[in-house]
Motif scaffolding. Sequence first.
Motif, PDB file in Angstrom:
ATOM      1  N   LEU A   1       2.551  -1.463   4.793  1.00 37.77           N
ATOM      2  CA  LEU A   1       1.844  -0.184   4.917  1.00 37.77           C
ATOM      3  C   LEU A   1       2.831   0.969   4.750  1.00 37.77           C
ATOM      4  O   LEU A   1       3.266   1.593   5.719  1.00 37.77           O
TER       5      LEU A   1
ATOM      6  N   PHE B   1       0.864  -1.178   0.000  1.00 31.64           N
ATOM      7  CA  PHE B   1       0.000   0.000   0.000  1.00 31.64           C
ATOM      8  C   PHE B   1       0.905   1.234   0.000  1.00 31.64           C
ATOM      9  O   PHE B   1       1.865   1.299   0.759  1.00 31.64           O
TER      10      PHE B   1
ATOM     11  N   PHE C   1      -8.403   3.663  -0.029  1.00 36.25           N
ATOM     12  CA  PHE C   1      -8.399   2.885   1.209  1.00 36.25           C
ATOM     13  C   PHE C   1      -9.805   2.677   1.776  1.00 36.25           C
ATOM     14  O   PHE C   1     -10.034   1.725   2.523  1.00 36.25           O
ATOM     15  N   ASP C   2     -10.733   3.561   1.448  1.00 35.30           N
ATOM     16  CA  ASP C   2     -12.091   3.419   1.969  1.00 35.30           C
ATOM     17  C   ASP C   2     -13.035   2.754   0.964  1.00 35.30           C
ATOM     18  O   ASP C   2     -14.259   2.774   1.133  1.00 35.30           O
TER      19      ASP C   2
ATOM     20  N   THR D   1      -7.965   2.819   8.587  1.00 32.83           N
ATOM     21  CA  THR D   1      -8.837   2.447   7.471  1.00 32.83           C
ATOM     22  C   THR D   1      -8.355   1.171   6.801  1.00 32.83           C
ATOM     23  O   THR D   1      -9.149   0.252   6.541  1.00 32.83           O
ATOM     24  N   VAL D   2      -7.048   1.095   6.516  1.00 31.57           N
ATOM     25  CA  VAL D   2      -6.513  -0.092   5.843  1.00 31.57           C
ATOM     26  C   VAL D   2      -6.624  -1.321   6.736  1.00 31.57           C
ATOM     27  O   VAL D   2      -7.030  -2.404   6.284  1.00 31.57           O
TER      28      VAL D   2
ATOM     29  N   GLN E   1     -10.117  -2.609   6.781  1.00 33.44           N
ATOM     30  CA  GLN E   1     -10.456  -3.307   5.542  1.00 33.44           C
ATOM     31  C   GLN E   1      -9.849  -4.718   5.523  1.00 33.44           C
ATOM     32  O   GLN E   1     -10.503  -5.680   5.085  1.00 33.44           O
TER      33      GLN E   1
ATOM     34  N   PHE F   1     -10.962  -3.511  -1.979  1.00 33.72           N
ATOM     35  CA  PHE F   1     -10.372  -4.528  -1.099  1.00 33.72           C
ATOM     36  C   PHE F   1     -10.960  -5.910  -1.374  1.00 33.72           C
ATOM     37  O   PHE F   1     -10.273  -6.925  -1.195  1.00 33.72           O
TER      38      PHE F   1
END
Length: 514
Positions: A138, A30, A108-109, A147-148, A151, A114
Amino acid sequence: MSADRWRNPLRDPDDRRLPQIAGPCALVVFGVTGDLSRKKLMPAVYDLANRGLLPPSFALVGFARREWSDAEFADTVKDAVREHTRTGFDEAQWERLAQGIRFVEGSFDDDEAFDRLKKTLTELDIEHGTDGNHAFYLAIPPNAFPTVLAQLKRTGMAVSGRNQTWQRVVIEKPFGHDLHSARELNALVNSVFPEESVFRIDHYLGKETVQNILALRFANQIFEPLWNSHYIDHVQITMAEDIGLGGRAGYYDGIGAARDVIQNHLMQLLALVAMEEPISFSPRELQVEKIKVLSSIRNIEPLAQHSARGQYGAGWQGSEHVDGLVDEGFPADSTTETFAAIAVEVDTRRWAGVPFYLRTGKRLGRRVTEIALVFKRAPHLPFDESMTAELGQNAMVIRIQPDEGVNLRFGSKVPGTSMEVRDVNMDFSYGEAFTVSSPEAYERLLLDVMLGEPSLFPVNEEVELSWSVLDPVLAHWAGADEAGDTPEHYAAGTWGPECADEMLALTGRVWRRP
């Protein structure tokens, strides 16, 4: 084929002289469009493959908001590899690596993104043989972590499956902003990944010279008997940079040199220098000894006299005149330091009374990272004062970068009929002693993530103990700001503000000028 069965059955797993090859796995990055990925991570992945340390069933997955196809992402990685590879570019090796490169577009959201990432990893497990083993890197700002992580938890990608498969997360510094935020971050990460699956990257710990501290101390009888307060006067740990902030002014404001370097890099170097001999070099035993040291550190009071900070102004960096901090876009009213120094002691029998001086800064005299153990003067010198006028204190200097090696400084007679003693240097250089170039730190650390080897990665307790040392200093500086006592300015190309020199002058000591 499982990760365990991939390893050579004829190889003794405890024989550290032989290279370890990662088992089947996928590395998900990411923040794959950032400088860290382009300059360090992508070239490190290729160099590992080029050295034969990655299996054919390795996959690299990028996640970002770019509208790239798999092929377009592979071309981007290829360009980064060509520019920054350490081992040289080989087209055949690249083609083999490229077979496992994938890209997932999304923010990410974005739940659907994902879900596509999970589908991609499942396909790689089946078609490319990654075998259900996934590492999530990350390389993103800390404010994006929640957030990540949420998910990864929602999709079940953080949960290890059956047959000894693994899921791991890799976190780049900073590990929090202070002790409170570090604890919150640790709790957040551990709510998704167990601590044994968390790898906090401190790239300094991946450098060969840092690892050589352990070999230097514990493989040689000549050094360890002197490694204590009976013989050592003080220790200086320096990380100096000759560059300025440039385009990083917005990121750096509010962080500063102490948070950026002292809390992680320099505290870890201190721990390796001051730790006792571990029972073994297993990850747990190394961590136990480092934690003992970090638990024993205390700030030397008063902080007003035993800490220093500054901001660089315009000046000469070699033959080039460079701008000051404000001219580079830094807020004129900011009190964020670009130079920081603190003095601490380690309250153990070995180190009682020995000050450790930690300093870091930007736009200093040259780029260098070193550990200097400065020895006490001989209790009696049977020479006239004129004979030893040019004799300083013995010192052992471990150079971390850029010229990795070890230097010993001691007194020797000057050739001639008179008795005159002055300092000489005995130097060991990695570049001259070994024909093989040292791997980049990220090569070693990425391989260790895939092998599940946590020795070089700080655990929760180490991070929190380091913050507990730095927090009082940061609070003192915040109070000084309110009172109008802001960071002292120093000219670019010098070795920091005058208050740093005054800090050592209180005890009759001086900073080294590397």
